[in-house]
Design an enzyme around this catalytic site. Structure first.
Site, PDB file in Angstrom:
ATOM      1  N   SER A   1       5.103  -7.085  -2.341  1.00 26.83           N
ATOM      2  CA  SER A   1       4.973  -7.120  -0.979  1.00 26.83           C
ATOM      3  C   SER A   1       5.455  -8.571  -0.389  1.00 26.83           C
ATOM      4  O   SER A   1       5.030  -9.681  -0.941  1.00 26.83           O
ATOM      5  CB  SER A   1       3.719  -7.053  -0.529  1.00 26.83           C
ATOM      6  OG  SER A   1       3.319  -7.108   0.786  1.00 26.83           O
TER       7      SER A   1
ATOM      8  N   CYS B   1     -13.144  -6.913   3.916  1.00 27.41           N
ATOM      9  CA  CYS B   1     -12.585  -5.590   4.292  1.00 27.41           C
ATOM     10  C   CYS B   1     -11.945  -5.720   5.713  1.00 27.41           C
ATOM     11  O   CYS B   1     -12.097  -6.925   6.225  1.00 27.41           O
ATOM     12  CB  CYS B   1     -13.764  -4.456   4.110  1.00 27.41           C
ATOM     13  SG  CYS B   1     -15.027  -4.769   5.282  1.00 27.41           S
TER      14      CYS B   1
ATOM     15  N   THR C   1       0.745  -1.238   0.121  1.00 27.93           N
ATOM     16  CA  THR C   1      -0.141  -0.104  -0.098  1.00 27.93           C
ATOM     17  C   THR C   1       0.815   1.374   0.161  1.00 27.93           C
ATOM     18  O   THR C   1       0.576   2.077  -0.779  1.00 27.93           O
ATOM     19  CB  THR C   1      -0.880  -0.095   1.389  1.00 27.93           C
ATOM     20  OG1 THR C   1      -1.734  -1.197   1.141  1.00 27.93           O
ATOM     21  CG2 THR C   1      -1.951   1.105   1.362  1.00 27.93           C
TER      22      THR C   1
ATOM     23  N   THR D   1      13.435   4.941   9.405  1.00 28.73           N
ATOM     24  CA  THR D   1      14.428   3.702   9.630  1.00 28.73           C
ATOM     25  C   THR D   1      13.903   2.505   8.849  1.00 28.73           C
ATOM     26  O   THR D   1      12.797   2.307   9.205  1.00 28.73           O
ATOM     27  CB  THR D   1      14.666   3.667  10.935  1.00 28.73           C
ATOM     28  OG1 THR D   1      15.417   4.782  11.576  1.00 28.73           O
ATOM     29  CG2 THR D   1      15.783   2.575  11.222  1.00 28.73           C
TER      30      THR D   1
HETATM   31  N1  PLP Z   1      -2.356  -5.209  -4.088  1.00 28.08           N
HETATM   32  C1  PLP Z   1      -2.845  -6.402  -4.278  1.00 28.08           C
HETATM   33  C2  PLP Z   1      -3.081  -7.069  -5.433  1.00 28.08           C
HETATM   34  C3  PLP Z   1      -3.100  -6.900  -2.886  1.00 28.08           C
HETATM   35  O1  PLP Z   1      -3.660  -8.094  -2.831  1.00 28.08           O
HETATM   36  C4  PLP Z   1      -2.843  -6.170  -1.483  1.00 28.08           C
HETATM   37  C5  PLP Z   1      -3.104  -6.884  -0.469  1.00 28.08           C
HETATM   38  O2  PLP Z   1      -4.087  -7.567  -0.028  1.00 28.08           O
HETATM   39  C6  PLP Z   1      -2.127  -5.291  -1.720  1.00 28.08           C
HETATM   40  C7  PLP Z   1      -1.941  -4.468  -2.988  1.00 28.08           C
HETATM   41  C8  PLP Z   1      -1.676  -4.253  -0.248  1.00 28.08           C
HETATM   42  O3  PLP Z   1      -0.712  -5.039   0.252  1.00 28.08           O
HETATM   43  P1  PLP Z   1      -0.073  -4.511   1.668  1.00 28.08           P
HETATM   44  O4  PLP Z   1      -1.013  -5.395   2.520  1.00 28.08           O
HETATM   45  O5  PLP Z   1       1.362  -4.783   1.647  1.00 28.08           O
HETATM   46  O6  PLP Z   1      -0.206  -3.281   1.927  1.00 28.08           O
END
Ligand code: PLP
Length: 397
Positions: A217, A340, A71, A255
């Site tokens: 991620s 959600c 995110t 950091t």
């Molecule tokens: N993008 C996609 C396709 C995802 O499935 C997710 C998490 O569910 C995210 C972004 C967000 O990832 P993070 O939890 O690392 O912020």
């Protein structure tokens, strides 16, 4: 009874190699910006992880910027592109992590004018983006980005930034990113690719995709939550939007979370060469057994090329909310298409965009497999679903 965990697209169990790497990094301690021994050790761990992530996506180590997750990386990319791009164009199946951000940012910028984002209409002007209007382009009934709709959205766009994910988190449908990239480049635009669900499950290569910005991620591939990265193509525009201690070459201050980053890299290194085949065979077995037990089962995006681990399906009449509770009592962890953060089941924007009838969409469940899935997981899931459906029918009788 042992737990069947089949919700790897939400998050994955941490691989032992990742947990060990994290424990080592925690034991060393040190701030990678410090010049003393522990600091230098932390810096070495950080830079080695950077090499690992870069290698995994075909990038240069200096173009990997560590963040707290996808995110943050997506938001960082939106800021980085500021100045170099005008219009923002996003697919309607993007994750909320970016879709909500560009639309809400747009709403704030247009101060009062809050054009509706309906979820189904292609090329909706939904507000102001990094520098200009936000447009949303459509997907087809298989959950694949519609390139004609993208072309339409690109027409007349001012230095567009286009966001298209590599694989959808709900359906698993693999998107035509390289084809989209061609259109984006012809229009003089930049491409932001969310590869969160793909890394560790498909080959991900920055150059083949022709992405300007790529986002990954840790916690979707067996690393811990709290680490991710924004990866840049060489020469990608990068406007500095945050200032602080100058970490990550001044591009992401704060950091670095070295233990989580170490776990991320160790998880990447631990992805086995046979994992994709193993996940595909579990998923395929699951769908075959589901169909055998429930001939009316619907599998979404079935004819699209999908992630090997993902099955989004519905048993008509069995609402996702009811099913999830029943499955949980049977120690089976799935999710609805889109959960959600409050834990409530909400209706899937992606299924709506695919034109799935709301009554069927309410029954959508997602099974997603991964590194620790076991051979009998598909059968256990189908048995729990059958029991849930039988109880529902008995209750209705
Ligand atoms: N993008 C996609 C396709 C995802 O499935 C997710 C998490 O569910 C995210 C972004 C967000 O990832 P993070 O939890 O690392 O912020």
């Amino acid at each position: 009874m042992s737990l069947v965990y089949a919700d790897y697209n939400a998050t994955t169990p941490v691989r032992p190699a990742a947990a060990e790497a994290m424990a080592r990094a925690l034991a060393v301690g040190g701030n990678p910006s410090s010049v003393h021994g522990p600091g230098r050790a932390a810096k070495a761990t950080l830079e080695s992880a950077r090499e690992t992530v870069a290698r995994a996506v075909g990038a240069r180590a200096r173009d990997v910027i560590f963040t707290s997750g996808a995110t943050e990386a997506l938001h960082l990319a939106l800021g980085a592109a500021r100045g170099a791009c005008g219009d923002v164009i996003v697919s309607e199946i993007e994750h909320d992590a970016i879709l909500e951000e560009v639309i809400q940012t747009g709403r704030r910028r247009t101060a009062g004018a809050s054009p509706a984002y309906g979820g189904a209409a292609a090329d909706t002007v939904a507000g102001e983006g990094a520098g200009g209007p936000v447009r949303v382009f459509a997907c087809n009934s298989e959950g694949l980005a519609d390139l004609a709709s993208l072309e339409h959205a690109l027409r007349g766009a001012d230095r567009p930034l286009v966001a298209l994910m590599l694989a959808n988190n709900e359906t698993g449908a693999i998107q035509p990113v390289a084809e989209a990239a061609r259109l984006v480049r012809e229009a003089g635009g930049l491409l932001l690719v969310d590869a969160v669900q793909a890394l560790g499950r498909l080959s991900v290569d920055l150059q083949t995709l022709d992405a300007t910005y790529l986002v990954v991620s840790s916690h979707k591939l067996g690393g811990p939550p709290g680490a991710g990265a924004l990866v840049l193509a060489p020469g990608a525009p990068f406007a500095i939007t945050r200032r602080g201690g100058g970490q990550e070459q001044g591009r992401r201050p704060g950091t670095e979370n070295v233990p989580a980053i170490a776990g991320f890299a160790a998880a990447l290194n631990a992805v086995g060469s046979d994992e994709t085949t193993r996940m595909a065979s579990l998923r395929d077995r699951f769908e075959a057994q589901l169909r055998a037990a429930h001939p009316d089962a619907v599998v979404f995006a079935e004819s699209a090329s999908r992630l090997p681990n993902t099955s989004l399906f519905a048993l008509p009449g069995l609402a996702a909310e009811t099913a999830l509770i029943a499955l949980d009592l049977d120690h089976v962890a799935l999710s609805s298409g889109a959960a959600c953060s409050s834990g409530k089941v909400k209706s899937s924007r992606v299924l709506a965009a695919m034109g799935v009838a709301p009554a069927l969409a309410r029954c959508a469940l997602r099974a997603s497999f991964g590194w620790a899935s076991r051979a009998d997981d598909p059968a256990r899931i189908v048995a729990a679903l059958s029991a849930a459906r039988a109880r529902l029918l008995a209750g209705a009788a």
